[in-house]
Design a protein around this motif. Structure first.
Motif, PDB file in Angstrom:
ATOM      1  N   ASP A 165       0.841  -1.195   0.000  1.00  0.00           N
ATOM      2  CA  ASP A 165       0.000   0.000   0.000  1.00  0.00           C
ATOM      3  C   ASP A 165       0.878   1.248   0.000  1.00  0.00           C
ATOM      4  N   GLY A 166       0.585   2.158  -0.912  1.00  0.00           N
ATOM      5  CA  GLY A 166       1.386   3.370  -1.019  1.00  0.00           C
ATOM      6  C   GLY A 166       2.579   3.255  -1.947  1.00  0.00           C
ATOM      7  N   LEU A 167       2.708   2.123  -2.660  1.00  0.00           N
ATOM      8  CA  LEU A 167       3.805   1.974  -3.616  1.00  0.00           C
ATOM      9  C   LEU A 167       3.779   3.127  -4.614  1.00  0.00           C
ATOM     10  N   ARG A 168       4.935   3.730  -4.836  1.00  0.00           N
ATOM     11  CA  ARG A 168       5.037   4.916  -5.701  1.00  0.00           C
ATOM     12  C   ARG A 168       5.633   4.504  -7.049  1.00  0.00           C
ATOM     13  N   LEU A 169       4.802   4.639  -8.069  1.00  0.00           N
ATOM     14  CA  LEU A 169       5.186   4.276  -9.434  1.00  0.00           C
ATOM     15  C   LEU A 169       5.268   5.536 -10.279  1.00  0.00           C
ATOM     16  N   VAL A 170       6.431   5.812 -10.830  1.00  0.00           N
ATOM     17  CA  VAL A 170       6.597   6.956 -11.728  1.00  0.00           C
ATOM     18  C   VAL A 170       6.562   6.461 -13.169  1.00  0.00           C
ATOM     19  N   LEU A 171       5.710   7.063 -13.966  1.00  0.00           N
ATOM     20  CA  LEU A 171       5.538   6.668 -15.366  1.00  0.00           C
ATOM     21  C   LEU A 171       6.092   7.736 -16.291  1.00  0.00           C
ATOM     22  N   LEU A 172       7.036   7.321 -17.132  1.00  0.00           N
ATOM     23  CA  LEU A 172       7.523   8.125 -18.252  1.00  0.00           C
ATOM     24  C   LEU A 172       7.109   7.416 -19.530  1.00  0.00           C
ATOM     25  N   THR A 173       6.839   8.165 -20.558  1.00  0.00           N
ATOM     26  CA  THR A 173       6.495   7.547 -21.832  1.00  0.00           C
ATOM     27  C   THR A 173       6.616   8.574 -22.947  1.00  0.00           C
ATOM     28  N   ASP A 174       6.832   8.094 -24.156  1.00  0.00           N
ATOM     29  CA  ASP A 174       6.850   8.982 -25.327  1.00  0.00           C
ATOM     30  C   ASP A 174       7.813  10.150 -25.142  1.00  0.00           C
ATOM     31  N   ASP A 197      10.979   9.993  -5.050  1.00  0.00           N
ATOM     32  CA  ASP A 197      11.152   8.842  -4.154  1.00  0.00           C
ATOM     33  C   ASP A 197      10.391   7.629  -4.691  1.00  0.00           C
ATOM     34  N   ALA A 198      10.651   7.277  -5.946  1.00  0.00           N
ATOM     35  CA  ALA A 198       9.902   6.210  -6.611  1.00  0.00           C
ATOM     36  C   ALA A 198      10.347   4.829  -6.150  1.00  0.00           C
ATOM     37  N   ASP A 199       9.370   3.943  -6.022  1.00  0.00           N
ATOM     38  CA  ASP A 199       9.670   2.522  -5.813  1.00  0.00           C
ATOM     39  C   ASP A 199       9.911   1.848  -7.160  1.00  0.00           C
ATOM     40  N   VAL A 200       9.073   2.172  -8.129  1.00  0.00           N
ATOM     41  CA  VAL A 200       9.196   1.636  -9.483  1.00  0.00           C
ATOM     42  C   VAL A 200       9.125   2.796 -10.463  1.00  0.00           C
ATOM     43  N   VAL A 201      10.012   2.805 -11.430  1.00  0.00           N
ATOM     44  CA  VAL A 201       9.925   3.758 -12.539  1.00  0.00           C
ATOM     45  C   VAL A 201       9.705   2.954 -13.813  1.00  0.00           C
ATOM     46  N   ALA A 202       8.695   3.336 -14.582  1.00  0.00           N
ATOM     47  CA  ALA A 202       8.356   2.620 -15.814  1.00  0.00           C
ATOM     48  C   ALA A 202       8.439   3.573 -17.001  1.00  0.00           C
ATOM     49  N   HIS A 203       8.950   3.057 -18.101  1.00  0.00           N
ATOM     50  CA  HIS A 203       8.934   3.791 -19.375  1.00  0.00           C
ATOM     51  C   HIS A 203       8.186   2.911 -20.364  1.00  0.00           C
ATOM     52  N   THR A 204       7.035   3.417 -20.864  1.00  0.00           N
ATOM     53  CA  THR A 204       6.198   2.581 -21.729  1.00  0.00           C
ATOM     54  C   THR A 204       6.406   2.866 -23.216  1.00  0.00           C
ATOM     55  N   ILE A 225      18.331   7.633 -13.435  1.00  0.00           N
ATOM     56  CA  ILE A 225      17.057   7.615 -12.706  1.00  0.00           C
ATOM     57  C   ILE A 225      17.113   6.573 -11.593  1.00  0.00           C
ATOM     58  N   ARG A 226      16.595   6.956 -10.422  1.00  0.00           N
ATOM     59  CA  ARG A 226      16.638   6.077  -9.259  1.00  0.00           C
ATOM     60  C   ARG A 226      15.262   5.506  -8.942  1.00  0.00           C
ATOM     61  N   ALA A 227      15.235   4.238  -8.536  1.00  0.00           N
ATOM     62  CA  ALA A 227      14.021   3.569  -8.071  1.00  0.00           C
ATOM     63  C   ALA A 227      14.448   2.515  -7.063  1.00  0.00           C
ATOM     64  N   SER A 228      13.706   2.395  -5.971  1.00  0.00           N
ATOM     65  CA  SER A 228      14.128   1.479  -4.912  1.00  0.00           C
ATOM     66  C   SER A 228      13.887   0.019  -5.258  1.00  0.00           C
ATOM     67  N   MET A 229      12.921  -0.265  -6.151  1.00  0.00           N
ATOM     68  CA  MET A 229      12.585  -1.651  -6.477  1.00  0.00           C
ATOM     69  C   MET A 229      12.934  -2.044  -7.909  1.00  0.00           C
ATOM     70  N   ALA A 230      12.540  -1.239  -8.884  1.00  0.00           N
ATOM     71  CA  ALA A 230      12.755  -1.644 -10.276  1.00  0.00           C
ATOM     72  C   ALA A 230      12.617  -0.456 -11.214  1.00  0.00           C
ATOM     73  N   ARG A 231      13.372  -0.541 -12.329  1.00  0.00           N
ATOM     74  CA  ARG A 231      13.197   0.361 -13.469  1.00  0.00           C
ATOM     75  C   ARG A 231      12.872  -0.537 -14.659  1.00  0.00           C
ATOM     76  N   VAL A 232      11.697  -0.340 -15.254  1.00  0.00           N
ATOM     77  CA  VAL A 232      11.207  -1.270 -16.273  1.00  0.00           C
ATOM     78  C   VAL A 232      10.798  -0.516 -17.545  1.00  0.00           C
ATOM     79  N   TYR A 233      10.894  -1.216 -18.667  1.00  0.00           N
ATOM     80  CA  TYR A 233      10.685  -0.576 -19.975  1.00  0.00           C
ATOM     81  C   TYR A 233      10.066  -1.562 -20.956  1.00  0.00           C
ATOM     82  N   SER A 267       8.532  -6.943  -4.195  1.00  0.00           N
ATOM     83  CA  SER A 267       7.947  -7.338  -2.912  1.00  0.00           C
ATOM     84  C   SER A 267       8.315  -6.345  -1.819  1.00  0.00           C
ATOM     85  N   ARG A 268       7.398  -6.239  -0.856  1.00  0.00           N
ATOM     86  CA  ARG A 268       7.636  -5.406   0.323  1.00  0.00           C
ATOM     87  C   ARG A 268       6.638  -5.809   1.401  1.00  0.00           C
ATOM     88  N   GLY A 269       7.115  -5.882   2.622  1.00  0.00           N
ATOM     89  CA  GLY A 269       6.225  -6.168   3.738  1.00  0.00           C
ATOM     90  C   GLY A 269       5.494  -7.484   3.614  1.00  0.00           C
TER      91      GLY A 269
END
Length: 394
Positions: A165-174, A197-204, A225-233, A267-269
């Motif tokens: 709960d509260g996971l922070r996902l930053v979305l970049l695209t285009d 303070d992103a947990d996951v950063v995604a580029h679609t 770019i920093r993310a505590s859990m994952a950077r995905v594309y 995963s967390r908690g």
């Protein structure tokens, strides 16, 4: 791969007459785009002096002839930046002149109803059209070149565990790194993302228009770019015009997980989330070996009891997400229309223009307006965004 995906990603077949049909449609569109403002601004009831009409006609014809040549040179196989910038800017300008020339006829009618005689009413309308178009183009250019504002959205996912709960996902695209050099803009986008303070950063997808070798410096800040859990594309349709597999490999070299029909688990908690990705819906038709949208491959081996976040470039891929029980799909592609009123044409091809929407009892879709811009360096009534999605359990 499901039947629906087989249809969606079936490689295109060359048919006799296809090139001729495309050429005829292109000619018709260009004649309409250039012909409407040419007639309404120079002729109609304006009664401009003959030299004005002649010079104006010469300018319109010269630009009309040069435009497709510059477009094919700039956005063809070799991605020549100079012609691309001129062609893209021309497209933005002529689109605004086309739209406001048509809307200007409303003003002409109002002036007629008010008793203003011609040619005065037509000349007043013409000046108004040019002023409005110029103001919107200047404003739209500023909007396109600025660092996007952060758009904050909360998304409730019933199957999400309390630990996430509260996971922070930053979305970049285009981002569309392209013929206009934007390395400084790219660094500033990275700086903004790193404050979130992103947990996951995604580029679609739609990272760039051009090969890795051409856009390497513009894309380089993505590596910071920093993310505590994952950077995905995942790939977008424009990667398939400019070396998709090389972009997949380059993003991996920058430390991003390229979700080429695969997934990772964060995963967390004590709770977990499947983060999956599929190739763009145009991938198979591109002819790039091994590329096609395949939800089953992307989810292979995933625990079916876990919630799933899916990266898919186009909102139109939501049908596959619904069929596979995805909880949230995040997409881009639409640019929010980029230049009003192009929004309405986008909606003939896509189920969502921007924002959060629901497509089944389980499946939601978030569509970003995009971080950068494609082609015309203008954003009119369609601001760019860096999206911060906060996921909420239950």
């Amino acid at each position: 791969m499901s039947v629906g995906e087989t249809v969606e990603t079936e490689p295109s077949r060359r048919r006799p007459g296809r090139a001729i049909r495309f050429a005829l449609i292109l000619i018709a569109v260009l004649l309409l785009l250039f012909g409407v403002p040419w007639f309404l601004l120079l002729f109609s009831g304006n009664a401009w002096p003959l030299p004005v009409r002649v010079i104006g006609t010469i300018v319109f014809v010269a630009v009309l002839v040069a435009f497709p040549l510059l477009m094919f040179s700039g956005h063809g196989r070799h991605h020549r930046d100079g012609p691309a910038v001129i062609a893209d800017t021309t497209l933005g300008v002529i689109w605004q002149l086309f739209v406001w020339s048509l809307l200007g006829q409303i003003l002409t009618g109002v002036l007629w109803a008010s008793g203003v005689d011609g040619p005065a009413r037509y000349r007043i309308a013409t000046v108004a059209i040019l002023v409005v178009a110029l103001v919107l183009l200047l404003w739209g250019y500023t909007e396109a070149r600025r660092v996007p504002r952060v758009r904050r959205v909360e998304v409730a996912i019933p199957r999400l565990g309390r630990g996430l709960d509260g996971l922070r996902l930053v979305l970049l695209t285009d981002t569309h790194y392209g013929p206009i050099e934007r390395s400084r803009w790219s660094r500033r986008v990275t700086e903004v993302v790193n404050t979130l303070d992103a947990d996951v950063v995604a580029h679609t997808g739609d990272i760039a228009d051009g090969e890795v070798a051409q856009r390497r410096s513009q894309a380089a800040p993505l590596g910071d770019i920093r993310a505590s859990m994952a950077r995905v594309y995942v790939t977008g349709n424009h990667e398939y015009f400019s070396g998709a597999q090389r972009w997949v490999e380059h993003m991996a070299s920058l430390g991003w997980e390229a979700l080429h029909n695969r997934h990772v688990v964060v995963s967390r908690g004590g709770d977990s989330l499947v983060v999956a990705g599929v190739d763009d819906r145009t991938a198979a038709g591109s002819g790039v070996p091994g590329h096609h949208a395949d939800h089953e491959a992307a989810l292979a081996g995933a625990d079916q009891s876990l919630p799933v976040l899916l990266l898919a470039h186009q909102p139109a891929q939501i049908a596959g997400a619904v069929a596979h029980g995805i909880d949230l799909q995040i997409s881009g592609h639409t640019h929010g229309g980029q230049m009003w009123p192009f929004h309405y044409l986008v909606l003939t091809d896509q189920p969502s223009l921007q924002g959060l929407s629901r497509h089944s009892e389980r499946t939601q879709l978030y569509t970003s307006r995009g971080t950068g811009f494609w082609g015309p360096p203008f954003r009119i009534f369609a601001p760019s965004e860096i999206t911060l999605l906060t996921l909420r359990a239950g």
